[in-house]
Motif scaffolding. Structure first.
Motif, short mmCIF file in Angstrom:
data_model
loop_
_atom_site.label_atom_id
_atom_site.label_comp_id
_atom_site.label_asym_id
_atom_site.label_seq_id
_atom_site.Cartn_x
_atom_site.Cartn_y
_atom_site.Cartn_z
N TRP A 148 0.85 -1.19 0.00
CA TRP A 148 0.00 0.00 0.00
C TRP A 148 0.88 1.24 0.00
O TRP A 148 1.23 1.77 1.06
CB TRP A 148 -0.90 0.01 1.24
CG TRP A 148 -1.83 -1.15 1.30
CD1 TRP A 148 -2.85 -1.43 0.46
CD2 TRP A 148 -1.82 -2.21 2.27
NE1 TRP A 148 -3.49 -2.57 0.83
CE2 TRP A 148 -2.89 -3.09 1.94
CE3 TRP A 148 -1.04 -2.50 3.39
CZ2 TRP A 148 -3.17 -4.23 2.68
CZ3 TRP A 148 -1.32 -3.64 4.11
CH2 TRP A 148 -2.36 -4.48 3.76
N PRO A 149 1.28 1.71 -1.20
CA PRO A 149 2.16 2.89 -1.28
C PRO A 149 1.53 4.10 -0.61
O PRO A 149 0.32 4.33 -0.73
CB PRO A 149 2.32 3.11 -2.79
CG PRO A 149 1.90 1.83 -3.42
CD PRO A 149 0.89 1.21 -2.51
N LEU A 165 -6.25 5.80 -5.39
CA LEU A 165 -6.95 4.53 -5.22
C LEU A 165 -6.57 3.55 -6.32
O LEU A 165 -6.34 2.37 -6.07
CB LEU A 165 -8.46 4.77 -5.22
CG LEU A 165 -9.34 3.51 -5.08
CD1 LEU A 165 -9.04 2.79 -3.77
CD2 LEU A 165 -10.82 3.88 -5.17
N GLU A 166 -6.47 4.05 -7.55
CA GLU A 166 -6.10 3.20 -8.67
C GLU A 166 -4.69 2.63 -8.50
O GLU A 166 -4.45 1.45 -8.76
CB GLU A 166 -6.19 4.00 -9.97
CG GLU A 166 -5.90 3.16 -11.22
CD GLU A 166 -6.03 3.97 -12.50
OE1 GLU A 166 -5.67 3.44 -13.56
OE2 GLU A 166 -6.47 5.13 -12.42
N GLN A 167 -3.79 3.49 -8.02
CA GLN A 167 -2.41 3.03 -7.79
C GLN A 167 -2.35 1.99 -6.67
O GLN A 167 -1.58 1.03 -6.74
CB GLN A 167 -1.52 4.23 -7.45
CG GLN A 167 -1.26 5.15 -8.63
CD GLN A 167 -0.56 6.44 -8.21
OE1 GLN A 167 -0.73 6.92 -7.08
NE2 GLN A 167 0.21 7.01 -9.12
N LYS A 168 -3.18 2.18 -5.63
CA LYS A 168 -3.20 1.22 -4.53
C LYS A 168 -3.74 -0.13 -4.98
O LYS A 168 -3.21 -1.19 -4.60
CB LYS A 168 -4.05 1.76 -3.38
CG LYS A 168 -3.40 2.92 -2.64
CD LYS A 168 -4.28 3.39 -1.49
CE LYS A 168 -3.60 4.52 -0.72
NZ LYS A 168 -4.44 5.02 0.40
N ILE A 169 -4.78 -0.11 -5.81
CA ILE A 169 -5.34 -1.36 -6.31
C ILE A 169 -4.32 -2.10 -7.17
O ILE A 169 -4.14 -3.32 -7.06
CB ILE A 169 -6.62 -1.08 -7.12
CG1 ILE A 169 -7.73 -0.56 -6.19
CG2 ILE A 169 -7.09 -2.33 -7.87
CD1 ILE A 169 -8.97 -0.09 -6.91
N LYS A 170 -3.61 -1.34 -8.01
CA LYS A 170 -2.59 -1.94 -8.87
C LYS A 170 -1.44 -2.51 -8.05
O LYS A 170 -0.94 -3.61 -8.32
CB LYS A 170 -2.07 -0.89 -9.86
CG LYS A 170 -1.20 -1.47 -10.96
CD LYS A 170 -0.88 -0.42 -12.01
CE LYS A 170 -0.04 -1.03 -13.14
NZ LYS A 170 0.27 -0.03 -14.18
N ALA A 171 -1.03 -1.75 -7.00
CA ALA A 171 0.05 -2.22 -6.13
C ALA A 171 -0.35 -3.49 -5.39
O ALA A 171 0.45 -4.41 -5.22
CB ALA A 171 0.44 -1.13 -5.14
#
Length: 730
Positions: free
Chosen positions: A363-364, A369-375
């Motif tokens: 969880w960077p 939100l999109e970046q967290k889902i991708k991570a």
């Protein structure tokens, strides 16, 4: 000076001066390379390692041709309990890697004879096993540290490790441990084998010594001692392999050098497995952040290698046999194992490499939100890749699956990966659930003994022997219960005078005023000091009523963040209050009402819910003339609230609701009703009505000066996030 000591001193001197011929001569004259020189804190083998003299290291370890000499043991430790591999990894000499490879390849397993020697030494030295002193604990920790090759005193005193261990022991017993208050301050989950195993070995070693001394009794003690000895040796070797793996991991060298060392370690490990048929060897495998314990056992006659995956990996739901919430260890066997040894070595080497890997950030911070889902997706993909390699999904080992039920393996709860990873193998090896439960109980008794932590640091002090109940929890009520009843009682001079009169301390009331100053300025450390040593040292010292000390200990116990210290204070308080109530000294007085309430809090903390219910109910049923006392009425309301939360612990929602409705004007009662409806939603026993009720009750708490208000706001946020769909129901 004895001739033997002179030979050892000569050997150390010639090693430090790199005189190879003289080293040979000293060994021929029977110098012991494992002798610890207290002036320098090292042995001859450590000196050779520090000097970076590979030739000397090999001579000390392997001896001389056609000569009978004492051989160095790579398990021997310095005065700081550092084994040879740790000493070698801390050097910067030219032959450092070659020396590490020599140590890893030729370090032998810990011998039963050494364990027996240390146990007998402790048994003979300790005078009173029923009243172990801090120096006694120091002795036990000292020999356990020598066996492990690590300072156990430091480990058990670092990072709340004793609290973590107590929580895990309670979880082994099937307890539900509530840690809502402490979790904000200390992390009691997720620790490494490097911390866990030495504390486990220390506890088992202490239990073994007590069994040998006859202080504790088990059915068929002789057999139990033998089983414990074998288990301790398995735990020690598991730790030492982990110690060597970490020494390799922490090198600042090329990956190829590390891989070669890992291969050497894997080769040594599988050699030990083959050379000790029908004896189990364990690996703390997994990846950084999660442990998966593997156990290896070689059946020599049938040439079969059994590998057991003791606990689940996070995210695994298809590699173990799982029925409802019960899970079995996963078993594979390699037939014609001798012909597959190279493949097994490569597999174990790869396990060591995986253990050193760090997964990508899950969880960077400050991500969309999109970046967290991708991570999160990337994290799971990488984790699943590692798990696939750990479980050898491609079957490069050419194994055959074995149903674990066929081997009579114990069932575990499906969340075993978090709490009980190593415990599965222990239960399997003991092969006796009754003995296993007895052992866990004895471990709990060990961990909460007074001054054990101090003793492990070699500090001398008087010890009080204490035990812990089978389960220990921090109840939900403790996160919210007000301290006013305790403070109110202690602040009331009439109450304090009653205590002084009852114990004939009336002339020493001034002594309490000194404590009052400590209480007023909130000096937690000073109050702890006073409560730890309440006994009079001389006749001139002021006398303080013991029941007052009990109440101060109760206050400390409720505030204490460390679980072990919390238990000690509450247990001491319980003993005194219980004894005082049985004396009938305070019958039909407001003090009796207070004491029953305080006793209920303590029973509640020990998970003795029936006793807690009796105490709180007694508060409601006592017919004491309160003369309209606001404080006594408040105390009875607190008892009602406690009974409400107690029934929530039992999932008796109807009973809990009755109690909360009795004092529905109180914010704690509103909060309890909110929690009750929230719990119904969490357990899927609720619907739109419970959703609306939880919202209503939490929103009814509007006192912004109260801690409960802000906790209620957190629950409101959680409800909106988890149960959004209920908003759309009429």
């Amino acid at each position: 000076m004895s001739k033997s000591y002179a030979a050892e001193k000569w050997l150390l001197s010639v090693i430090q001066n790199t005189q190879i011929d003289s080293i040979r001569e000293a060994l021929i004259n029977h110098a012991n390379p494992n002798f610890l020189h207290l002036e320098q804190g090292i042995t001859a083998i450590h000196a050779a390692i520090i000097n970076g003299n590979l030739e000397a290291v090999k001579i000390l370890k392997h001896g001389l041709p056609n000569e009978s000499t004492q051989l160095a043991d790579y398990n021997v430790v310095t005065d700081k309990f550092e084994p040879c591999i740790v000493v070698a990894s801390n050097q910067t000499t030219q032959d450092k890697i070659a020396i590490m490879q020599e140590i890893i390849s030729h370090r032998g397993v810990c011998q039963r004879s050494l364990l027996d020697e240390y146990v007998l030494t402790c048994k003979a030295t300790i005078q009173d096993f029923k009243n172990l002193s801090t120096s006694d604990f120091g002795l036990l920790a000292h020999y356990a540290s020598r066996l492990c090759g690590v300072d156990i005193g430091k480990i058990i005193n670092d990072e709340n490790n004793d609290d973590r261990y107590l929580i895990h022991l309670c979880q082994y017993s099937g307890a539900t441990v509530y840690n809502q208050v402490l979790r904000e301050d200390i992390e009691l989950e997720g620790w490494t084998a490097y911390e866990f195993l030495p504390i486990r070995i220390f506890s088992l070693f202490e239990i073994l010594v007590k069994l040998k001394a006859g202080t504790i009794i088990a059915e068929d003690s002789v057999s139990c001692c033998d089983i414990l000895c074998k288990e301790i040796l398995i735990e020690i070797e598991t730790f030492k392999i982990e110690q060597e793996r970490r020494a390799i991991r922490d090198l600042q060298d090329d990956d190829s050098i590390k891989t070669n060392l890992y291969a050497t370690l894997a080769e040594k490990f599988i050699r030990n497995v083959r050379n000790n048929p029908n004896q189990e060897f364990c690996l703390a495998s997994g990846y950084m952040g999660h442990a998966i314990y593997l156990s290896f056992n070689f059946e020599n006659e049938s040439d079969i290698l059994i590998i057991r995956f003791d606990n689940l990996g996070v995210g695994i739901d298809d590699r173990h046999t799982i029925k409802d919430d019960r899970v079995y260890a996963r078993i594979i066997k390699l037939e014609q194992a001798t012909s597959k040894i190279d493949s097994v070595k490569d597999y174990i080497t790869h396990l060591f490499l995986i253990k050193a890997q760090v997964l990508p950030e899950r969880w960077p911070k400050n991500a969309t939100l999109e970046q967290k889902i991708k991570a999160e997706e990337n994290y799971k993909q990488e984790r699943n890749k590692l798990l696939s390699e750990i479980y050898d999904d491609d079957n490069q080992l050419c194994f055959v699956e074995v149903l674990s039920q066929q081997l009579g393996l114990p069932e575990q709860t499906a969340d075993t990966c978090v709490a009980t990873s190593h415990q599965v193998g222990l239960l399997y090896r003991l092969n006796n659930n009754t003995f296993y439960q007895w052992l866990v109980c004895e471990e709990k008794k060990c961990i909460v003994q007074d001054n054990r932590k101090k003793g492990a640091l070699m500090v001398t002090d008087l010890n009080l022997w204490k035990t812990t109940p089978d389960t220990f929890r921090i109840p939900k009520y403790f996160a919210y219960c007000p301290e006013e009843p305790i403070s109110t009682f202690i602040d009331d001079e009439d109450n304090i005078m009653e205590l002084f009169n009852a114990e004939k301390c009336i002339n020493d009331f001034g002594s309490f005023k000194a404590l009052r100053k400590i209480l007023d300025k909130g000096d937690h450390a000073e109050l702890k000091l006073r409560c730890q040593s309440p006994k009079k040292k001389s006749r001139s010292d002021p006398k303080i009523p013991r029941v007052l000390i009990a109440l101060l200990r109760l206050r400390l116990g409720l505030k204490e963040k460390g679980l072990v210290d919390k238990f000690k204070y509450l247990e001491k308080s319980r003993e005194t209050i219980d004894l005082v109530l049985k004396s009938d000294r305070y019958n039909d007085t407001p003090t009796e009402l207070y004491f029953h309430y305080f006793l209920g809090l303590i029973f509640y903390s020990f998970n003795q819910l029936d006793l807690a219910e009796t105490s709180f109910s007694t508060c409601l049923n006592l017919n004491i003339n309160s003369d309209g006392s606001y404080y006594l009425d408040e105390l009875k309301k607190n008892s009602i609230i406690a009974l409400g939360f107690l029934n929530l612990e039992r999932n008796n929602y109807d009973e809990a609701s009755i109690y909360f409705e009795m004092v529905s004007e109180w914010k704690l009662a509103l909060f309890g009703l909110g929690i009750m409806n929230y719990m119904k939603l969490e357990s899927n026993n609720g619907g739109p009505l419970q959703y609306q009720s939880a919202i209503k009750y939490f929103q009814s708490i509007n006192d912004r000066t109260s801690k409960i208000y802000y906790i209620a706001q957190k629950f409101l946020s959680s409800i909106d996030a988890k149960f959004l769909h209920y908003k759309y129901f009429d």
